[in-house]
Design a protein around this motif. Structure first.
Motif, mmCIF file in Angstrom:
data_model
loop_
_atom_site.group_PDB
_atom_site.id
_atom_site.type_symbol
_atom_site.label_atom_id
_atom_site.label_comp_id
_atom_site.label_asym_id
_atom_site.label_seq_id
_atom_site.Cartn_x
_atom_site.Cartn_y
_atom_site.Cartn_z
ATOM 1 N N ARG A 184 0.831 -1.204 0.000
ATOM 2 C CA ARG A 184 0.000 0.000 0.000
ATOM 3 C C ARG A 184 0.870 1.261 0.000
ATOM 4 N NH1 ARG A 184 -2.680 -1.353 3.903
ATOM 5 N NH2 ARG A 184 -1.702 -0.156 5.589
ATOM 6 N N ILE A 185 1.960 1.247 0.773
ATOM 7 C CA ILE A 185 2.868 2.391 0.813
ATOM 8 C C ILE A 185 3.545 2.599 -0.545
ATOM 9 C CG2 ILE A 185 4.987 3.290 1.846
ATOM 10 C CD1 ILE A 185 4.154 1.904 4.456
ATOM 11 N N ILE A 186 3.948 1.494 -1.196
ATOM 12 C CA ILE A 186 4.589 1.601 -2.515
ATOM 13 C C ILE A 186 3.618 2.183 -3.543
ATOM 14 C CG2 ILE A 186 5.540 0.242 -4.415
ATOM 15 C CD1 ILE A 186 6.735 -1.644 -2.304
ATOM 16 N N LYS A 187 2.357 1.760 -3.512
ATOM 17 C CA LYS A 187 1.359 2.316 -4.434
ATOM 18 C C LYS A 187 1.141 3.806 -4.189
ATOM 19 C CE LYS A 187 -1.304 -1.943 -5.239
ATOM 20 N NZ LYS A 187 -2.622 -2.604 -5.072
ATOM 21 N N LEU A 188 1.113 4.184 -2.911
ATOM 22 C CA LEU A 188 0.929 5.600 -2.589
ATOM 23 C C LEU A 188 2.098 6.441 -3.104
ATOM 24 C CD1 LEU A 188 -0.644 7.830 -1.102
ATOM 25 C CD2 LEU A 188 0.603 7.204 0.979
ATOM 26 N N LEU A 189 3.314 5.949 -2.925
ATOM 27 C CA LEU A 189 4.488 6.685 -3.397
ATOM 28 C C LEU A 189 4.509 6.768 -4.921
ATOM 29 C CD1 LEU A 189 7.230 5.284 -0.970
ATOM 30 C CD2 LEU A 189 6.103 7.514 -0.891
ATOM 31 N N LYS A 190 4.105 5.679 -5.601
ATOM 32 C CA LYS A 190 4.038 5.717 -7.057
ATOM 33 C C LYS A 190 3.010 6.735 -7.531
ATOM 34 C CE LYS A 190 5.555 0.996 -8.107
ATOM 35 N NZ LYS A 190 5.148 -0.314 -8.690
ATOM 36 N N ARG A 191 1.869 6.819 -6.852
ATOM 37 C CA ARG A 191 0.837 7.773 -7.230
ATOM 38 C C ARG A 191 1.330 9.208 -7.035
ATOM 39 N NH1 ARG A 191 -2.693 6.475 -3.746
ATOM 40 N NH2 ARG A 191 -3.452 4.656 -4.874
ATOM 41 N N ARG A 192 2.033 9.442 -5.933
ATOM 42 C CA ARG A 192 2.576 10.781 -5.696
ATOM 43 C C ARG A 192 3.649 11.139 -6.727
ATOM 44 N NH1 ARG A 192 3.395 11.015 0.918
ATOM 45 N NH2 ARG A 192 1.158 11.006 1.461
ATOM 46 N N LEU A 215 3.737 10.075 -9.818
ATOM 47 C CA LEU A 215 3.074 10.360 -11.090
ATOM 48 C C LEU A 215 2.397 11.723 -11.082
ATOM 49 C CD1 LEU A 215 1.488 6.845 -11.835
ATOM 50 C CD2 LEU A 215 3.426 7.898 -13.009
ATOM 51 N N ASN A 216 1.880 12.122 -9.918
ATOM 52 C CA ASN A 216 1.178 13.404 -9.823
ATOM 53 C C ASN A 216 2.106 14.566 -9.480
ATOM 54 O OD1 ASN A 216 -1.258 12.080 -10.303
ATOM 55 N ND2 ASN A 216 -1.623 11.733 -8.112
ATOM 56 N N ARG A 217 3.402 14.313 -9.382
ATOM 57 C CA ARG A 217 4.345 15.368 -8.990
ATOM 58 C C ARG A 217 4.475 16.407 -10.094
ATOM 59 N NH1 ARG A 217 9.669 16.476 -9.688
ATOM 60 N NH2 ARG A 217 9.915 14.612 -10.972
ATOM 61 N N ASN A 218 4.581 17.664 -9.673
ATOM 62 C CA ASN A 218 4.781 18.759 -10.613
ATOM 63 C C ASN A 218 6.250 18.780 -11.032
ATOM 64 O OD1 ASN A 218 4.752 21.077 -12.086
ATOM 65 N ND2 ASN A 218 4.333 22.455 -10.360
ATOM 66 N N PRO A 219 6.558 18.636 -12.311
ATOM 67 C CA PRO A 219 7.971 18.632 -12.729
ATOM 68 C C PRO A 219 8.670 19.961 -12.508
ATOM 69 C CG PRO A 219 6.509 18.674 -14.646
ATOM 70 C CD PRO A 219 5.640 18.437 -13.449
ATOM 71 N N ASP A 220 7.915 21.059 -12.383
ATOM 72 C CA ASP A 220 8.505 22.385 -12.155
ATOM 73 C C ASP A 220 8.577 22.739 -10.665
ATOM 74 O OD1 ASP A 220 8.735 22.702 -14.882
ATOM 75 O OD2 ASP A 220 6.719 23.560 -15.059
ATOM 76 N N GLU A 221 8.299 21.772 -9.809
ATOM 77 C CA GLU A 221 8.314 22.050 -8.364
ATOM 78 C C GLU A 221 9.739 22.379 -7.900
ATOM 79 O OE1 GLU A 221 7.143 19.806 -4.163
ATOM 80 O OE2 GLU A 221 6.976 18.767 -6.080
ATOM 81 N N PHE A 222 9.819 23.391 -7.041
ATOM 82 C CA PHE A 222 11.126 23.810 -6.530
ATOM 83 C C PHE A 222 10.963 24.392 -5.131
ATOM 84 C CE2 PHE A 222 14.120 27.259 -5.701
ATOM 85 C CZ PHE A 222 15.310 26.570 -5.767
ATOM 86 N N TYR A 223 11.891 24.043 -4.252
ATOM 87 C CA TYR A 223 11.986 24.693 -2.959
ATOM 88 C C TYR A 223 13.468 24.767 -2.601
ATOM 89 C CZ TYR A 223 11.925 19.786 -1.510
ATOM 90 O OH TYR A 223 12.178 18.436 -1.392
#
Length: 225
Positions: free
Chosen positions: A48-56, A58-66
């Motif tokens: 379940r944890i692996i599926k959650l991480l895969k979903r995150r 896939l939904n990650r913003n490629p332009d995300e920056f901090y």
């Protein structure tokens, strides 16, 4: 009907799980159902944890920056912060010094007010009694010098000769009605007064130190302009 079934099961034989047969003993202990349940729960939690991480991912913003991306590094699998030297402009340094000066000035003002309040409460009577001064008496003959009595001349009690302040005359003492005060109360009042004098001396020393710091900060501020 169900109650009859439950009643019939009360005398039912309890079936236990069999152990590992002798022919398979070299394979180790036979897994029981409770062991399987623990292992299955752990397996499904990880899936379940692996599926959650895969979903995150896939939904990650490629332009995300901090900023932590460039202010940290990974060494041997551990995160470390990149230490940077303090870089302040002259205006920022001047502003910080002015803030320090305001803080010191405020603290010195507070200490001065507390000193004035303590001095008004204590009146510095003990300090006045310890001040060395002279009281000259004039006599007409050497006989008066030999028989001279200071308490009689000042018209006061001999125990009050050391009191340069609040030294009542004998007539005042005779007409004065003094309350009955226990020795314990007197000791407590003396202890409280002594503590206040100690606090006063400490606050005076602290106010002097703050005054020196204030002068240094003012000099440093004027020299940096």
């Amino acid at each position: 009907m169900s109650s009859w079934k439950k009643a019939a099961k009360t005398n039912q034989r309890t079936h236990r799980e069999r152990h590992q047969p002798e022919s398979r003993k070299h394979l180790g202990l036979l897994q029981k159902k409770k062991d399987y349940q623990v292992r299955a729960k752990d397996f499904h939690d990880k899936q379940r944890i692996i599926k959650l991480l895969k979903r995150r991912a896939l939904n990650r913003n490629p332009d995300e920056f901090y900023f932590h991306m460039i202010n940290s590094r990974v060494e041997d699998g551990e995160h470390f912060e990149i230490e940077k030297e303090d870089e302040h402009t002259p205006d920022q340094i001047r502003l910080m010094q002015s803030q320090d000066l305001k803080y010191v000035t405020t603290k010195r003002t507070i200490e001065a007010r507390k000193i004035n309040r303590l001095q008004s409460q204590l009146h510095m009577l003990d300090a006045a009694n310890k001040v060395k001064n002279k009281h000259i008496f004039f006599v007409d003959s050497e006989k008066e010098i030999k028989n001279f009595d200071v308490a009689k001349r000042l018209d006061t009690h001999p125990a009050l000769l050391d009191h340069r302040i609040n030294r009542p005359r004998m007539s005042t003492l005779q007409n004065m009605s003094l309350p009955d005060v226990d020795d314990t109360v007197v000791d407590q009042l003396t202890s409280q007064r002594r503590k206040k004098y100690v606090e006063l001396h400490k606050r005076i020393d602290r106010e002097k130190e703050l005054s020196i710091i204030q002068q240094k900060l003012e000099i440093k501020k004027t020299s940096s302009k």
